[in-house]
Design a protein around this motif. Structure first.
Motif, PDB file in Angstrom:
ATOM      1  N   GLY A   1       0.799  -1.218   0.000  1.00 42.97           N
ATOM      2  CA  GLY A   1       0.000   0.000   0.000  1.00 42.97           C
ATOM      3  C   GLY A   1       0.834   1.271   0.000  1.00 42.97           C
ATOM      4  N   GLY A   2       2.171   1.112  -0.051  1.00 48.41           N
ATOM      5  CA  GLY A   2       2.997   2.291  -0.227  1.00 48.41           C
ATOM      6  C   GLY A   2       3.585   2.822   1.064  1.00 48.41           C
TER       7      GLY A   2
ATOM      8  N   LEU B   1     -13.760  10.298 -10.391  1.00 49.91           N
ATOM      9  CA  LEU B   1     -12.827   9.646  -9.484  1.00 49.91           C
ATOM     10  C   LEU B   1     -11.699   9.104 -10.347  1.00 49.91           C
ATOM     11  CD1 LEU B   1     -15.187   7.435  -7.317  1.00 49.91           C
ATOM     12  CD2 LEU B   1     -13.785   9.310  -6.492  1.00 49.91           C
ATOM     13  N   GLY B   2     -10.473   9.494 -10.075  1.00 51.61           N
ATOM     14  CA  GLY B   2      -9.338   9.019 -10.863  1.00 51.61           C
ATOM     15  C   GLY B   2      -8.728   7.788 -10.215  1.00 51.61           C
ATOM     16  N   ILE B   3      -8.642   6.701 -10.967  1.00 51.01           N
ATOM     17  CA  ILE B   3      -8.090   5.451 -10.434  1.00 51.01           C
ATOM     18  C   ILE B   3      -6.860   5.066 -11.242  1.00 51.01           C
ATOM     19  CG2 ILE B   3      -8.553   3.016  -9.939  1.00 51.01           C
ATOM     20  CD1 ILE B   3     -11.514   3.711  -9.754  1.00 51.01           C
ATOM     21  N   ALA B   4      -5.740   4.923 -10.550  1.00 51.08           N
ATOM     22  CA  ALA B   4      -4.503   4.527 -11.228  1.00 51.08           C
ATOM     23  C   ALA B   4      -4.513   3.017 -11.429  1.00 51.08           C
ATOM     24  CB  ALA B   4      -3.287   4.943 -10.391  1.00 51.08           C
ATOM     25  N   VAL B   5      -4.332   2.582 -12.665  1.00 52.74           N
ATOM     26  CA  VAL B   5      -4.312   1.144 -12.966  1.00 52.74           C
ATOM     27  C   VAL B   5      -3.088   0.832 -13.823  1.00 52.74           C
ATOM     28  CG1 VAL B   5      -6.838   0.940 -12.871  1.00 52.74           C
ATOM     29  CG2 VAL B   5      -5.736   1.364 -15.081  1.00 52.74           C
ATOM     30  N   LYS B   6      -2.689  -0.444 -13.772  1.00 52.33           N
ATOM     31  CA  LYS B   6      -1.548  -0.859 -14.595  1.00 52.33           C
ATOM     32  C   LYS B   6      -1.974  -0.940 -16.051  1.00 52.33           C
ATOM     33  CE  LYS B   6       0.631  -3.559 -10.959  1.00 52.33           C
ATOM     34  NZ  LYS B   6       0.086  -4.720 -10.268  1.00 52.33           N
ATOM     35  N   SER B   7      -3.206  -1.407 -16.253  1.00 55.56           N
ATOM     36  CA  SER B   7      -3.668  -1.621 -17.615  1.00 55.56           C
ATOM     37  C   SER B   7      -5.160  -1.316 -17.722  1.00 55.56           C
ATOM     38  CB  SER B   7      -3.399  -3.082 -18.015  1.00 55.56           C
ATOM     39  OG  SER B   7      -4.306  -3.495 -19.017  1.00 55.56           O
TER      40      SER B   7
ATOM     41  N   GLU C   1     -12.436   7.703 -13.948  1.00 58.63           N
ATOM     42  CA  GLU C   1     -11.341   7.918 -14.898  1.00 58.63           C
ATOM     43  C   GLU C   1     -10.246   6.905 -14.590  1.00 58.63           C
ATOM     44  OE1 GLU C   1      -8.847  11.415 -14.245  1.00 58.63           O
ATOM     45  OE2 GLU C   1      -8.660  11.703 -16.395  1.00 58.63           O
ATOM     46  N   LEU C   2     -10.015   5.995 -15.521  1.00 63.59           N
ATOM     47  CA  LEU C   2      -8.907   5.050 -15.347  1.00 63.59           C
ATOM     48  C   LEU C   2      -7.654   5.700 -15.914  1.00 63.59           C
ATOM     49  CD1 LEU C   2     -10.693   1.731 -16.426  1.00 63.59           C
ATOM     50  CD2 LEU C   2     -10.364   2.622 -14.108  1.00 63.59           C
ATOM     51  N   LEU C   3      -6.564   5.607 -15.154  1.00 62.94           N
ATOM     52  CA  LEU C   3      -5.307   6.254 -15.543  1.00 62.94           C
ATOM     53  C   LEU C   3      -4.227   5.193 -15.700  1.00 62.94           C
ATOM     54  CD1 LEU C   3      -5.690   8.831 -12.703  1.00 62.94           C
ATOM     55  CD2 LEU C   3      -5.632   9.531 -15.090  1.00 62.94           C
ATOM     56  N   GLU C   4      -3.708   5.047 -16.895  1.00 65.49           N
ATOM     57  CA  GLU C   4      -2.644   4.066 -17.146  1.00 65.49           C
ATOM     58  C   GLU C   4      -1.400   4.819 -17.598  1.00 65.49           C
ATOM     59  OE1 GLU C   4      -3.600   0.867 -20.032  1.00 65.49           O
ATOM     60  OE2 GLU C   4      -1.540   1.094 -20.764  1.00 65.49           O
TER      61      GLU C   4
ATOM     62  N   LEU D   1       2.077   4.220  -9.072  1.00 61.38           N
ATOM     63  CA  LEU D   1       1.830   2.772  -9.080  1.00 61.38           C
ATOM     64  C   LEU D   1       2.974   2.033  -8.392  1.00 61.38           C
ATOM     65  CD1 LEU D   1       0.394   2.023 -12.640  1.00 61.38           C
ATOM     66  CD2 LEU D   1      -0.806   1.862 -10.455  1.00 61.38           C
ATOM     67  N   ALA D   2       4.197   2.463  -8.689  1.00 59.91           N
ATOM     68  CA  ALA D   2       5.356   1.804  -8.090  1.00 59.91           C
ATOM     69  C   ALA D   2       5.341   1.957  -6.580  1.00 59.91           C
ATOM     70  CB  ALA D   2       6.641   2.373  -8.675  1.00 59.91           C
ATOM     71  N   LYS D   3       4.900   3.104  -6.119  1.00 56.17           N
ATOM     72  CA  LYS D   3       4.871   3.405  -4.692  1.00 56.17           C
ATOM     73  C   LYS D   3       3.694   2.769  -3.971  1.00 56.17           C
ATOM     74  CE  LYS D   3       7.953   6.240  -3.082  1.00 56.17           C
ATOM     75  NZ  LYS D   3       8.818   5.750  -2.047  1.00 56.17           N
ATOM     76  N   SER D   4       2.525   3.013  -4.530  1.00 56.65           N
ATOM     77  CA  SER D   4       1.304   2.732  -3.776  1.00 56.65           C
ATOM     78  C   SER D   4       0.469   1.626  -4.388  1.00 56.65           C
ATOM     79  CB  SER D   4       0.444   4.003  -3.694  1.00 56.65           C
ATOM     80  OG  SER D   4       1.230   5.079  -3.264  1.00 56.65           O
ATOM     81  N   GLY D   5       0.815   1.167  -5.569  1.00 57.81           N
ATOM     82  CA  GLY D   5      -0.005   0.158  -6.236  1.00 57.81           C
ATOM     83  C   GLY D   5      -1.243   0.794  -6.838  1.00 57.81           C
ATOM     84  N   GLU D   6      -2.061  -0.044  -7.438  1.00 56.26           N
ATOM     85  CA  GLU D   6      -3.277   0.463  -8.067  1.00 56.26           C
ATOM     86  C   GLU D   6      -4.227   1.003  -6.991  1.00 56.26           C
ATOM     87  OE1 GLU D   6      -4.409  -3.167 -10.277  1.00 56.26           O
ATOM     88  OE2 GLU D   6      -4.001  -1.992 -12.083  1.00 56.26           O
TER      89      GLU D   6
END
Ligand SMILES: Nc1nc2c(ncn2[C@@H]2O[C@H](COP(=O)(O)OP(=O)(O)O)[C@@H](O)[C@H]2O)c(=O)[nH]1
Ligand SMILES: [Mg+2]
Length: 422
Positions: free
Chosen positions: A134-135, A294-300, A339-342, A354-359
């Motif tokens: 979780g970062g 809502l912005g969600i960071a995703v890998k893909s 909003e999905l953010l890749e 993503l590297a820090k906190s994950g999706e």
């Protein structure tokens, strides 16, 4: 909700923490570090106990060797003399847990307070940074919460890092002190702009050495070029941590900054938010505020969309924002959107996130009709903004970001459409 065995245990453990039992505190912090269900129970017990507010959290950041540990040590002593109860969290993302740097820090700091049989008004903890679920910032914030439950009024958080780590520590601190030194090749110009910007207070440590004046004049020159950051201009304090020179001046500057954010409702609002879950900006009465997305960071996006499609949502638009190195997909959801953010590059804002906190949820965005008025209202209320200028994004929409330190820990985007508020 039925009380479980573990939540009862956690409540008991936290009662002991609250009563000043140092071993119970060490155990509670370890449980939180390990994560999982037991950690969640300990955290909610800690939140319940922390009562009215968290401690003032002061982040110390800067290059390795700048003297952060020595300065934290000196400042902790001063705070103890003032009767404050102090928690110290030392974070070193470059070292493994048993590595030299952290162990050295810990031995030095603990030796100076003889924590085990000595002063119960101080508690020091080193934090492992490898493999933090979780970062790092989230884990550090949780550890602060547990330590605060033992009645600490000040939390000093030391982070070594270059770039993103300084920004991460700023997210959880009320006050961020950037420790610089004369010479050592770290000219102010060579420090990334993003790092300079997070400073609420600059410290020029090792001012017993040549070149303190030069560093200070570089900072002043940089400040005169930069856009003015609300009503607060970060002061420059010269210190010699080894002899504690300038530490009282640093304390005074920290007190001034805390008073400044309190005048704007900052710290109080943050505490209120933590306790009541109410929005900090209620008093600003921004008109016609709606949740934009809502912005969600995703890998893909290709992977993540599958779940949302099972919910019956669909991608309305997809685009790549070159200058942010991110691909975005908008999925309408009722009146609002997801909003999905890749990331399109690892070394981008979302890539590093993503590297820090994950999706996960990266930001929430609210829409306002008049973005200039919204920014002015926040500035006059002392709300901390990531940048003091409105930016223009894809499709000409305008936006700025509110710092998580002012919102209860969530990055907040304020947006308006292209034709509004001009
Ligand atoms: N000359 C001088 N040395 C200092 C000062 N502050 C710290 N040091 C020394 O600088 C070295 C690194 O300090 P440390 O606190 O471990 O730095 P950190 O890596 O930023 O935590 C130690 O040997 C300190 O004794 C100072 O103000 N003047
Ligand atoms: Mg250190």
């Amino acid at each position: 909700m039925a009380e479980t065995e573990t939540s009862r245990d956690a409540a008991e453990l936290l009662q002991r923490v609250h009563a000043g039992d140092v071993r119970a505190l060490a155990r509670a912090v370890s449980i939180v570090e390990e994560g999982g269900a037991a950690a969640a129970d300990v955290l909610s017990a800690a939140h319940a106990l922390r009562g009215d507010g968290s401690a003032v959290r002061i982040g110390f950041t800067g290059s390795p060797g700048a003297g952060k540990s020595t300065l934290v040590d000196a400042y902790a002593r001063l705070l103890r003399a003032q009767g404050e109860a102090v928690g110290i969290v030392a974070v070193d993302p470059t070292s493994p847990f048993h590595g030299g740097a952290i162990l050295g820090d810990r031995i030095r700091m603990q030796a100076s307070y003889s924590q085990d049989d000595g002063d119960p008004g101080i508690y020091i903890r080193s934090v492992a940074t490898r493999g933090m679920l979780g970062g790092l910032a989230a884990a550090t914030a949780d550890i602060c919460t547990v330590i605060e439950a033992s009645g600490k009024s000040r939390m000093l958080i030391e982070t070594v890092g270059v770039g993103q780590d300084e920004v991460e520590v700023a997210r959880l601190a009320d006050v961020t002190v950037l420790v610089l030194t004369p010479g050592m090749g770290d000219d102010v110009q060579s420090i990334k702009a993003g790092v300079m910007e997070i400073a609420d207070i600059y410290v020029i440590n090792k001012s017993d050495r040549e070149g303190a004046e030069r560093v200070e004049s570089e900072i002043l020159a940089m400040q005169s070029l930069a856009a003015k950051r609300g009503a607060w201009t970060p002061p420059c304090i010269r210190t010699v941590a080894t002899t504690r020179e300038g530490v009282a001046e640093l304390d005074a500057a920290i007190a001034r900054y805390v008073a400044h954010i309190q005048a704007g409702g900052g710290l109080t609002a943050r505490r209120h938010l933590l306790k009541q879950g109410r929005p900090a900006g209620a008093a600003m009465r921004l008109d016609r505020l709606v949740l934009d997305h809502l912005g969600i960071a995703v890998k893909s996006i290709a992977e993540a969309r599958k779940f949302y499609e099972t919910l019956g949502l669909h991608i309305e638009s997809e685009e790549t924002v070159e200058h942010e190195q991110v691909r975005t997909a908008m999925l309408p959801l009722g009146e609002t959107r997801i909003e999905l953010l890749e990331p399109t590059a690892e070394d981008s804002v979302i890539g590093r996130y993503l590297a820090k906190s994950g999706e996960g949820v990266h930001h929430i965005a609210v829409h306002v009709p008049d973005i200039a008025a919204a920014m002015a209202a926040m500035q006059s209320a002392g709300v901390r903004l990531v940048h003091e200028q409105v930016k223009t994004g894809a499709g000409g929409h305008r936006y700025f970001f509110v710092h998580p330190a002012s919102t209860g820990g969530v990055l907040l985007e304020v947006v308006s459409s292209s034709k509004e508020g001009l």
